[in-house]
Design an enzyme around this catalytic site. Structure first.
Site, PDB file in Angstrom:
ATOM      1  N   THR A   1      -2.839   5.908  18.997  1.00 30.96           N
ATOM      2  CA  THR A   1      -3.075   5.530  17.604  1.00 30.96           C
ATOM      3  C   THR A   1      -3.795   4.186  17.641  1.00 30.96           C
ATOM      4  O   THR A   1      -3.565   3.383  18.552  1.00 30.96           O
ATOM      5  CB  THR A   1      -1.749   5.385  16.832  1.00 30.96           C
ATOM      6  OG1 THR A   1      -0.949   4.409  17.497  1.00 30.96           O
ATOM      7  CG2 THR A   1      -0.999   6.692  16.768  1.00 30.96           C
TER       8      THR A   1
ATOM      9  N   GLU B   1      -1.903  11.707  15.036  1.00 28.76           N
ATOM     10  CA  GLU B   1      -0.757  12.581  15.294  1.00 28.76           C
ATOM     11  C   GLU B   1      -0.974  14.013  14.804  1.00 28.76           C
ATOM     12  O   GLU B   1      -0.157  14.888  15.094  1.00 28.76           O
ATOM     13  CB  GLU B   1       0.493  12.014  14.594  1.00 28.76           C
ATOM     14  CG  GLU B   1       1.016  10.709  15.171  1.00 28.76           C
ATOM     15  CD  GLU B   1       0.355   9.477  14.556  1.00 28.76           C
ATOM     16  OE1 GLU B   1      -0.757   9.606  13.988  1.00 28.76           O
ATOM     17  OE2 GLU B   1       0.949   8.386  14.636  1.00 28.76           O
TER      18      GLU B   1
ATOM     19  N   LYS C   1       4.837  -3.624  -3.879  1.00 28.69           N
ATOM     20  CA  LYS C   1       6.123  -3.349  -4.527  1.00 28.69           C
ATOM     21  C   LYS C   1       6.435  -4.472  -5.501  1.00 28.69           C
ATOM     22  O   LYS C   1       6.921  -5.525  -5.121  1.00 28.69           O
ATOM     23  CB  LYS C   1       7.221  -3.181  -3.489  1.00 28.69           C
ATOM     24  CG  LYS C   1       7.071  -1.867  -2.745  1.00 28.69           C
ATOM     25  CD  LYS C   1       7.937  -1.756  -1.526  1.00 28.69           C
ATOM     26  CE  LYS C   1       7.322  -0.741  -0.575  1.00 28.69           C
ATOM     27  NZ  LYS C   1       6.875  -1.303   0.681  1.00 28.69           N
TER      28      LYS C   1
ATOM     29  N   TRP D   1       6.168   0.751  -7.507  1.00 32.08           N
ATOM     30  CA  TRP D   1       5.061   0.809  -6.562  1.00 32.08           C
ATOM     31  C   TRP D   1       3.705   0.762  -7.275  1.00 32.08           C
ATOM     32  O   TRP D   1       3.482   1.463  -8.261  1.00 32.08           O
ATOM     33  CB  TRP D   1       5.115   2.122  -5.786  1.00 32.08           C
ATOM     34  CG  TRP D   1       6.126   2.146  -4.703  1.00 32.08           C
ATOM     35  CD1 TRP D   1       6.871   1.092  -4.245  1.00 32.08           C
ATOM     36  CD2 TRP D   1       6.516   3.289  -3.939  1.00 32.08           C
ATOM     37  NE1 TRP D   1       7.686   1.512  -3.233  1.00 32.08           N
ATOM     38  CE2 TRP D   1       7.503   2.850  -3.013  1.00 32.08           C
ATOM     39  CE3 TRP D   1       6.124   4.613  -3.914  1.00 32.08           C
ATOM     40  CZ2 TRP D   1       8.086   3.711  -2.104  1.00 32.08           C
ATOM     41  CZ3 TRP D   1       6.715   5.466  -3.001  1.00 32.08           C
ATOM     42  CH2 TRP D   1       7.686   5.024  -2.103  1.00 32.08           C
TER      43      TRP D   1
END
Ligand code: ADP
Length: 547
Positions: free
Chosen positions: A182, A328, A445, A450
């Site tokens: 990654t 992934e 946040k 959110w």
């Protein structure tokens, strides 16, 4: 009763054999370091991949051992894509934009024994190879400089290989063929080891109409690097179907890319939005200079594109296909395609939807899990996107402590319900279209609610004078966090923060609006061309909100 069908494993040599048999002369065109074009067919490519496989075996490579590649997109890298697994090895694609320290860590962690490196990247390789277990460095020449003393030249290395030797046959299709780390946008890099089966199944998916509709008549140009997430599986899928391949080498400026698209009749290509911004600007700056193949599919992924980008690509006569994927997930897992009931939608409406939303491709399952469990598919309820598919990782290579990324804590196949927790926040609408709202750690946040930094960025980038924008969360004494907008104006443009705020106020609730605007020269980018928010957060670590 038992099924009466063959147990025919899905392994990469089958793709290579098919291409060399049916498409021996179908071209693979590469732009080299000196800008010249190298051309040959699948027959020649396969012969050299077979030589590489045998040469690696003769050099002592054992099944399962890792061979690193530090290379641009070109034919020799494609040979490695087949030659390394063809020797039973595991190809480890190294990201040439990483720092030497990071490369030393990744190459050591993966246990690379051999490295195949472009001559033009030797200065980088020299800075980390000695700190790893790499015993042999093989140099692929893509410039006209001779191979420096002390290094093995790729051409002489493969000359020792016998193309008549059979390729390594994995015992089963779950055998690893390659590994990619990654890129570490959000943490320490972790290795995902792809199986033959995952790559073959995903390649078949790209051939589906609701994938990329990739076939033998295509000319496919991955601009997305071959060191990054299998170049979104362009190389294996193109070989499986016998498509022409066009590989841009180290020349990623928009003019060079457009020359190749027009000159080689590219029918499908893919890259991150950063590349497409530059390509669109170049096309607009010189209308008429390039005659792009009509209907060229432009895969846009890796980061969220602003609405203006898909519209621009569409108006320039290309067909943008927006998708989402991760290291992934082998490559693309969702793609924007029209459902039958949308057949009579005006194009503008379709593009607006596709900027934000895409459908899981066949065999990919998605769900969104919030604090109260699985979220309804109502286009609003946000939570973490979780995914499973035959080509989604079930664990990381040698990374104890990372098991919590899977809902099944065994991380192997079997047991638990086994969903991969993507770390992306999303919602799903009633038709099944997924919207990636943000990365979990990029969400703002504020007062317990959110705010999607991505939605704000895309709206800011709708302003004609804005070149790029990134919205970051900064700590706030009252609200926990509040959004700061970092805005890059187009060359010569002056932007008024109040004007931007007024635009956003028309679209978002008041508490979403950024509390401040910073005008900057450039947005920092990661090695794969994505906005590097960690760098921006560091830059503004001492920020004090006014009032
Ligand atoms: P990194 O996390 O280091 O960038 P990857 O290259 O694996 O590594 O990137 C996967 C991530 O990129 C996803 O989790 C998601 O946050 C982002 N991403 C990929 N495609 C899109 C997209 N179409 N829209 C928004 N974000 C995307």
């Amino acid at each position: 009763m038992r099924s009466t069908m063959m147990r025919y494993p899905l392994v990469l040599p089958r793709a290579l054999e098919r291409a060399e048999t049916l498409y021996a002369d179908r071209e693979i065109v590469s732009r080299l370091g000196d800008r010249s074009l190298h051309r040959y067919g699948y027959g020649a490519m396969a012969g050299r991949a077979r030589r590489l496989a045998d040469a690696l075996r003769k050099a002592g490579l054992k099944p399962g051992e890792r061979v690193g590649t530090l290379m641009w997109n070109h034919h020799i890298h494609l040979e490695a894509y087949f030659g390394i697994p063809g020797a039973g090895g595991v190809m480890h694609t190294l990201n040439l934009r990483l720092q030497p320290d990071e490369l030393a860590f990744i190459a050591s962690h993966a246990g690379d024994r051999v490295l195949i490196v472009d001559d033009v990247l030797l200065p980088l390789a020299r800075q980390f190879v000695e700190r790893t277990g790499i015993e042999k460095v093989v140099v692929a020449r893509i410039s006209d400089e001779p191979t420096p003393d002390g290094y093995e030249d790729y051409e002489s290395f493969i000359a020792d290989g016998d193309p008549a030797q059979p390729l390594f046959e994995p015992e089963d299709e779950f055998t690893p063929s390659s590994i990619c780390y990654t890129s570490g946008t959000t943490g320490r890099p972790k290795g995902v080891a792809y199986s033959h089966r995952a790559l073959m199944l995903h390649a078949m998916c790209l051939g589906m109409k609701d994938g990329w509709d990739l076939g033998q008549t295509d000319a496919a140009m991955p601009i997305v690097p071959m060191f990054h997430v299998n170049a979104w599986n362009f190389p294996y899928a193109s070989t499986l179907v016998g498509a022409k391949q066009v590989l841009p080498g180290p020349h990623l400026d928009p003019e060079s890319l457009l020359d190749l698209m027009a000159g080689e009749g590219v029918s499908i290509t893919g890259a991150v939005p950063t590349i497409w911004f530059a390509v669109v600007d170049a096309l607009r700056a010189e209308p008429g200079r390039w005659a792009l193949p009509p209907g060229m599919r432009v895969i846009v992924g890796g980061a969220s594109p602003p609405p203006a980008l898909l519209r621009a690509l569409d108006s320039l006569g290309t067909v943008p296909i927006h998708g989402w994927g991760m290291t992934e997930t082998t490559a693309g897992a969702t793609m924007a395609h029209v459902k039958p009931e949308m057949a009579d939608w005006p194009r503008e409406r379709v593009l607006d939807l596709f900027t934000e939303r895409h459908l899981p491709v066949p065999l990919v399952e998605v769900r969104v899990v919030g604090d109260e469990g699985e979220a309804p598919w109502d286009g609003a309820a946000m939570g973490e996107l979780q995914i499973r598919a035959p080509w989604v990782a079930a664990g990381y290579h040698d990374a104890p402590g990372s098991e919590d990324r899977w809902t099944d804590d065994e991380t192997g196949s079997g047991g638990g319900d086994g969903w991969f927790r993507t770390g992306d926040v999303a919602n799903i609408d009633a038709a099944g279209f997924v919207k990636i709202c943000d990365r979990t750690r990029d969400l703002v946040k504020s007062g317990g609610e959110w705010i999607s930094s991505q939605d704000l960025e895309n709206a800011i980038m709708g302003h004609p004078d804005v070149k790029e924008a990134a919205v970051i969360a900064l700590p706030h004494p009252k609200w926990g966090e509040r959004p700061l907008a970092c805005v890059v104006p187009r060359a010569g443009a002056k932007i008024d923060a109040e004007d931007l705020a007024a635009r956003l106020a028309a679209e978002f609730p008041k508490w979403w609006l950024p509390d401040a605007y910073e005008f900057i020269d450039e947005v920092p980018k990661t090695s794969t061309g994505k906005v590097q928010k960690t760098a921006l957060r560091e830059r503004y670590a001492d920020w004090r909100w006014e009032g």
